[in-house]
Design a protein around this motif. Sequence first.
Motif, PDB file in Angstrom:
ATOM      1  N   LEU A   1       1.075  -1.337   0.019  1.00 55.33           N
ATOM      2  CA  LEU A   1       0.155  -0.021   0.045  1.00 55.33           C
ATOM      3  C   LEU A   1       0.633   1.239   0.084  1.00 55.33           C
ATOM      4  CD1 LEU A   1      -2.424   1.516   0.368  1.00 55.33           C
ATOM      5  CD2 LEU A   1      -2.469   1.081   2.790  1.00 55.33           C
ATOM      6  N   ILE A   2       1.915   1.307   1.027  1.00 61.19           N
ATOM      7  CA  ILE A   2       2.663   2.494   0.789  1.00 61.19           C
ATOM      8  C   ILE A   2       3.733   2.621  -0.358  1.00 61.19           C
ATOM      9  CG2 ILE A   2       4.497   1.473   2.286  1.00 61.19           C
ATOM     10  CD1 ILE A   2       4.919   3.968   3.800  1.00 61.19           C
ATOM     11  N   ASP A   3       3.880   3.928  -0.749  1.00 64.20           N
ATOM     12  CA  ASP A   3       4.648   4.204  -1.912  1.00 64.20           C
ATOM     13  C   ASP A   3       6.197   4.118  -1.175  1.00 64.20           C
ATOM     14  OD1 ASP A   3       2.794   4.899  -4.194  1.00 64.20           O
ATOM     15  OD2 ASP A   3       2.423   6.779  -2.887  1.00 64.20           O
ATOM     16  N   MET A   4       6.905   3.434  -2.257  1.00 63.87           N
ATOM     17  CA  MET A   4       8.231   3.245  -1.727  1.00 63.87           C
ATOM     18  C   MET A   4       9.428   3.680  -2.801  1.00 63.87           C
ATOM     19  SD  MET A   4       8.522  -0.645  -0.128  1.00 63.87           S
ATOM     20  CE  MET A   4       7.104  -1.418   1.080  1.00 63.87           C
ATOM     21  N   PRO A   5      10.411   3.939  -2.512  1.00 61.03           N
ATOM     22  CA  PRO A   5      11.585   4.093  -3.477  1.00 61.03           C
ATOM     23  C   PRO A   5      11.895   2.900  -4.331  1.00 61.03           C
ATOM     24  CG  PRO A   5      12.168   5.125  -1.242  1.00 61.03           C
ATOM     25  CD  PRO A   5      11.262   4.200  -0.943  1.00 61.03           C
ATOM     26  N   ALA A   6      12.225   3.239  -5.405  1.00 58.10           N
ATOM     27  CA  ALA A   6      12.395   1.916  -6.424  1.00 58.10           C
ATOM     28  C   ALA A   6      13.303   0.832  -5.885  1.00 58.10           C
ATOM     29  CB  ALA A   6      13.007   2.518  -7.752  1.00 58.10           C
ATOM     30  N   GLU A   7      14.296   1.289  -5.316  1.00 60.60           N
ATOM     31  CA  GLU A   7      15.330   0.119  -4.611  1.00 60.60           C
ATOM     32  C   GLU A   7      14.495  -0.658  -3.476  1.00 60.60           C
ATOM     33  OE1 GLU A   7      16.241   3.902  -2.541  1.00 60.60           O
ATOM     34  OE2 GLU A   7      15.882   3.367  -4.584  1.00 60.60           O
ATOM     35  N   MET A   8      13.419   0.080  -2.754  1.00 62.95           N
ATOM     36  CA  MET A   8      12.891  -0.593  -1.727  1.00 62.95           C
ATOM     37  C   MET A   8      11.726  -1.571  -2.438  1.00 62.95           C
ATOM     38  SD  MET A   8      12.323   2.331   1.226  1.00 62.95           S
ATOM     39  CE  MET A   8      11.219   1.085   2.102  1.00 62.95           C
ATOM     40  N   VAL A   9      11.026  -1.123  -3.476  1.00 60.90           N
ATOM     41  CA  VAL A   9      10.078  -1.891  -4.271  1.00 60.90           C
ATOM     42  C   VAL A   9      10.877  -3.198  -4.631  1.00 60.90           C
ATOM     43  CG1 VAL A   9       8.875  -2.077  -6.227  1.00 60.90           C
ATOM     44  CG2 VAL A   9       8.768   0.141  -4.751  1.00 60.90           C
ATOM     45  N   ARG A  10      11.883  -3.004  -5.104  1.00 61.72           N
ATOM     46  CA  ARG A  10      12.675  -4.416  -5.835  1.00 61.72           C
ATOM     47  C   ARG A  10      12.826  -5.289  -4.438  1.00 61.72           C
ATOM     48  NH1 ARG A  10      14.792  -5.466 -10.367  1.00 61.72           N
ATOM     49  NH2 ARG A  10      12.773  -4.516 -10.773  1.00 61.72           N
ATOM     50  N   THR A  11      13.631  -4.857  -3.411  1.00 66.70           N
ATOM     51  CA  THR A  11      13.932  -5.565  -2.251  1.00 66.70           C
ATOM     52  C   THR A  11      12.980  -6.170  -1.580  1.00 66.70           C
ATOM     53  OG1 THR A  11      15.762  -4.434  -1.943  1.00 66.70           O
ATOM     54  CG2 THR A  11      15.150  -5.552   0.089  1.00 66.70           C
ATOM     55  N   TYR A  12      11.598  -5.399  -1.330  1.00 66.51           N
ATOM     56  CA  TYR A  12      10.492  -5.999  -0.601  1.00 66.51           C
ATOM     57  C   TYR A  12       9.831  -7.099  -1.581  1.00 66.51           C
ATOM     58  CZ  TYR A  12       9.115  -3.615   3.450  1.00 66.51           C
ATOM     59  OH  TYR A  12       9.049  -3.244   5.014  1.00 66.51           O
ATOM     60  N   GLY A  13       9.675  -7.034  -2.805  1.00 67.18           N
ATOM     61  CA  GLY A  13       8.696  -7.900  -3.453  1.00 67.18           C
ATOM     62  C   GLY A  13       9.392  -8.843  -4.625  1.00 67.18           C
ATOM     63  N   GLY A  14      10.713  -8.270  -4.924  1.00 65.33           N
ATOM     64  CA  GLY A  14      11.160  -8.836  -5.889  1.00 65.33           C
ATOM     65  C   GLY A  14      10.162  -9.386  -7.240  1.00 65.33           C
ATOM     66  N   MET A  15      10.234 -10.342  -7.542  1.00 63.29           N
ATOM     67  CA  MET A  15       9.109 -10.695  -8.790  1.00 63.29           C
ATOM     68  C   MET A  15       7.825 -10.307  -8.573  1.00 63.29           C
ATOM     69  SD  MET A  15       9.181 -14.378 -10.512  1.00 63.29           S
ATOM     70  CE  MET A  15       8.367 -15.178  -9.315  1.00 63.29           C
ATOM     71  N   LEU A  16       7.325 -10.231  -7.291  1.00 64.36           N
ATOM     72  CA  LEU A  16       5.958  -9.650  -7.098  1.00 64.36           C
ATOM     73  C   LEU A  16       5.933  -8.214  -7.709  1.00 64.36           C
ATOM     74  CD1 LEU A  16       4.953 -10.534  -3.334  1.00 64.36           C
ATOM     75  CD2 LEU A  16       3.862 -11.493  -5.631  1.00 64.36           C
ATOM     76  N   ASN A  17       6.971  -7.540  -7.498  1.00 66.31           N
ATOM     77  CA  ASN A  17       6.992  -6.110  -8.134  1.00 66.31           C
ATOM     78  C   ASN A  17       7.800  -5.796  -9.354  1.00 66.31           C
ATOM     79  OD1 ASN A  17       5.705  -5.594  -5.487  1.00 66.31           O
ATOM     80  ND2 ASN A  17       7.284  -4.908  -4.575  1.00 66.31           N
ATOM     81  N   MET A  18       7.339  -6.708 -10.205  1.00 67.68           N
ATOM     82  CA  MET A  18       7.785  -6.801 -11.626  1.00 67.68           C
ATOM     83  C   MET A  18       6.551  -7.031 -12.633  1.00 67.68           C
ATOM     84  SD  MET A  18      11.148  -9.018 -11.391  1.00 67.68           S
ATOM     85  CE  MET A  18      12.544  -8.856 -10.135  1.00 67.68           C
TER      86      MET A  18
END
Length: 410
Positions: free
Chosen positions: A80-97
């Motif tokens: 839900l929360i907006d994150m910087p791009a590097e956090m997006v990748r670390t948090y979800g990996g493939m989920l966030n692609m």
Amino acid sequence: MTTPQTPGFTLADPDLWLNGPAQRELNYLREHQPLSWHTEPSTDWFPEGGRGFWSLVRHEDISAASKDQDTFSSGQGTELIDMPAEMVRTYGGMLNMTGEEHARHRAIVSRIFTPRTLGQLAPQIQEHARKSIARVKELDTFDFMDDLVADFPAQIVCDLMGVPTEDRPELIRLTGIALAGNGTAESYKTMTQIVDYARGLAAKAAAGDVTSDQASLLRKLVEAEVNGQRLTNEEVGIFLALLLTAGIETTATSIGQGFYAMSLYPEQREQWAADFDSIAPKAIEEIVRWVTPVMHFRRTATRDVEMHGQTIRKGDKVLLWYTSGNQDATVFKDAEKLDFFRESEYPHVAFGGGGPHFCLGAQLARLEMSIFFKELFQALPKAQVTGDPVRLHSNFVNGLAHLPCTTGRA
């Protein structure tokens, strides 16, 4: 520009989730406002607040949006929360692609998560289930979550990753911190520690330094290729961190909540225990629907979309409320009830509603749940819930912190 319709409450309000899913509010939205706008005020969860989000709550809309990554993209994150791009990748990996990047990762990982490979895991899953049950078998009372199921899925994932036995307690502890924070700075910091550890394991596997027969998934993952491409050690590390955080909490939640559900509908448990193997496939799906361990994921609109008389603007956040879709009475008759013999032509959306992001770990979760319940019914046929569950306070994971039980020995 039309002012977005708001329901007079926001699903970002922590107070709505003190006693589990906010079903009263979600029921209202399904009936009266299938698309609604929700503010993100400052809360204990997220002191800085947020820019607001749309909510999709009907089964039909959630399924359609899940299948339409071109319009409702995971590329900006599923939190839900907006994150910087590097956090997006670390948090979800493939989920966030999304798009080709997601397709490449999924194609490689799918080479590992095959029915044949998962079927070979059954003996070690059974072994871990028996070890978990043995811890409480001679007790009179126990906590289902803490004493019985807490580390069951974690041990299986650690086997697949080749995690040394001495490292497992700390890794499991870090996973719990990362999940509990869900988007906070502390959670992100902990996720980076997990990724760093997993990346180190991947590097050892790539160098041939992992010799354990149990590290089957890790070795196959670092060696898997699609069109001559392999995952980097960083990408493998992020995926393994995702497997840990996603696989541990959701499976433990489904088992714990499933046992609690059967205490509310004891006739379902009795029928399943009497004919376990034939009923198991439908029982597992019904438990996952009833529980819906992950209650929502976020998408981001890539273009303006007209729905239900309103306009979702390009860049807007859209939450897919799986916990609401699985309670949609137009799809599931008596949706609030646990029914292992439910007849419905529509699948539940607890594994993501279909489409390119359908949960890759679904088959593993089903196998773990089926084996665990079979062992539990055989070893502790008189085990019962003895009190009310203590729920996790979250609008993301529909989990239990504690569930008091008796083995039925007395």
